[in-house]
Scaffold this active site. Structure first.
Site, PDB file in Angstrom:
ATOM      1  N   TYR A 166      10.062  -7.128   1.165  1.00  0.00           N
ATOM      2  CA  TYR A 166       8.968  -6.504   0.430  1.00  0.00           C
ATOM      3  C   TYR A 166       9.523  -5.441  -0.515  1.00  0.00           C
ATOM      4  O   TYR A 166       9.155  -5.377  -1.698  1.00  0.00           O
ATOM      5  CB  TYR A 166       7.962  -5.895   1.411  1.00  0.00           C
ATOM      6  CG  TYR A 166       6.864  -5.095   0.747  1.00  0.00           C
ATOM      7  CD1 TYR A 166       5.850  -5.727   0.028  1.00  0.00           C
ATOM      8  CD2 TYR A 166       6.843  -3.704   0.830  1.00  0.00           C
ATOM      9  CE1 TYR A 166       4.849  -4.991  -0.590  1.00  0.00           C
ATOM     10  CE2 TYR A 166       5.846  -2.959   0.214  1.00  0.00           C
ATOM     11  CZ  TYR A 166       4.852  -3.612  -0.496  1.00  0.00           C
ATOM     12  OH  TYR A 166       3.874  -2.884  -1.121  1.00  0.00           O
TER      13      TYR A 166
ATOM     14  N   GLU B 165      -4.482  -1.391   0.558  1.00  0.00           N
ATOM     15  CA  GLU B 165      -4.224   0.035   0.750  1.00  0.00           C
ATOM     16  C   GLU B 165      -5.422   0.694   1.416  1.00  0.00           C
ATOM     17  O   GLU B 165      -5.268   1.601   2.243  1.00  0.00           O
ATOM     18  CB  GLU B 165      -3.901   0.718  -0.578  1.00  0.00           C
ATOM     19  CG  GLU B 165      -2.558   0.325  -1.184  1.00  0.00           C
ATOM     20  CD  GLU B 165      -1.355   0.774  -0.363  1.00  0.00           C
ATOM     21  OE1 GLU B 165      -1.528   1.587   0.583  1.00  0.00           O
ATOM     22  OE2 GLU B 165      -0.245   0.310  -0.645  1.00  0.00           O
TER      23      GLU B 165
ATOM     24  N   TRP C 279       1.719   0.578   7.205  1.00  0.00           N
ATOM     25  CA  TRP C 279       1.856  -0.532   6.268  1.00  0.00           C
ATOM     26  C   TRP C 279       2.401  -1.763   6.978  1.00  0.00           C
ATOM     27  O   TRP C 279       2.091  -2.889   6.613  1.00  0.00           O
ATOM     28  CB  TRP C 279       2.737  -0.143   5.087  1.00  0.00           C
ATOM     29  CG  TRP C 279       2.961  -1.280   4.146  1.00  0.00           C
ATOM     30  CD1 TRP C 279       4.142  -1.869   3.811  1.00  0.00           C
ATOM     31  CD2 TRP C 279       1.947  -2.018   3.418  1.00  0.00           C
ATOM     32  NE1 TRP C 279       3.947  -2.910   2.947  1.00  0.00           N
ATOM     33  CE2 TRP C 279       2.609  -3.026   2.676  1.00  0.00           C
ATOM     34  CE3 TRP C 279       0.565  -1.907   3.332  1.00  0.00           C
ATOM     35  CZ2 TRP C 279       1.920  -3.914   1.857  1.00  0.00           C
ATOM     36  CZ3 TRP C 279      -0.120  -2.820   2.519  1.00  0.00           C
ATOM     37  CH2 TRP C 279       0.560  -3.790   1.795  1.00  0.00           C
TER      38      TRP C 279
END
Length: 203
Positions: free
Chosen positions: A26, A48, A56
């Site tokens: 990522y 988000e 995350w």
């Protein structure tokens, strides 16, 4: 704390992506590269929002399922979701089952449609707030910026939900409105080259 670590290839990367194996691809292939695709921008602002109060890593591991149940985050489709869809999503263990966040994503899809009609695209709106280039400072040391505060305020004025300044700043970092890779991170230069070749739709 050091801001970088050495990867298995011997090259330095932002320290945060050493925390979990799924962070590395990522970080290397997505985080910080400029994005002007409306679907990807909408996906990220939604994810988000779902991350609020969570890690995350949790969201990243559930991202593919999120994409499946939210129709690839095509806001044209998500805007048509109704109470039955909310109940369906609340029963899906593959996503974050939070009614307020699910309803916010559906609401925000409708607001995204309005924004496309008024601004031409989501990209044109968000990239209007790209900050002026500045010398690299200590990376990942702030959670908001004047631009993220301004975006958040305007989105809320337009009826968006779960778009506080911290959420928006994380979105800006990920979508390339700022290059917040550490100065010694091997990916920083790659992101900067991508930014130099990127034609901002907000200019």
């Amino acid at each position: 704390m050091d801001s970088v670590f050495k990867g298995s290839d011997g090259k330095s990367r932002c320290q945060w992506c050493a925390a979990a194996p799924e962070f590395l691809p990522y970080h290397d292939n997505e985080w910080g590269y400029p994005v002007d695709d409306d679907i990807r921008l909408f996906e990220k602002i939604c994810l988000e929002g779902f991350q609020a109060g969570l890690s995350w890593r949790t969201i990243l591991n559930k991202r593919e399922r999120f994409r499946e149940v939210f129709r690839g985050f095509d806001f044209n489709q998500v805007a048509r979701f109704d109470v039955r869809d909310v109940e369906r999503l609340l029963q899906d263990p593959g996503i974050v089952r939070h009614r307020g966040k699910i309803e916010a994503a559906i609401n925000n899809a409708g607001r995204a449609l309005e924004m496309v009609r008024s601004e031409g695209s989501l990209a044109a709106f968000f990239w209007r707030y790209e900050p002026e280039p500045a010398p690299p400072g200590p990376p990942q040391t702030v959670s908001t910026s004047p631009e993220s505060v301004a975006i958040s305020k305007e989105l809320k004025r337009r009826g968006w939900r779960f778009v506080g300044p911290t959420t928006v700043y994380a979105f800006m970092q990920a979508m390339g409105l700022v290059n917040d890779h550490a100065g010694d991170c091997v990916i920083r230069a790659r992101v900067e080259r991508a930014r130099q070749g990127f034609r901002s739709p907000g200019r």
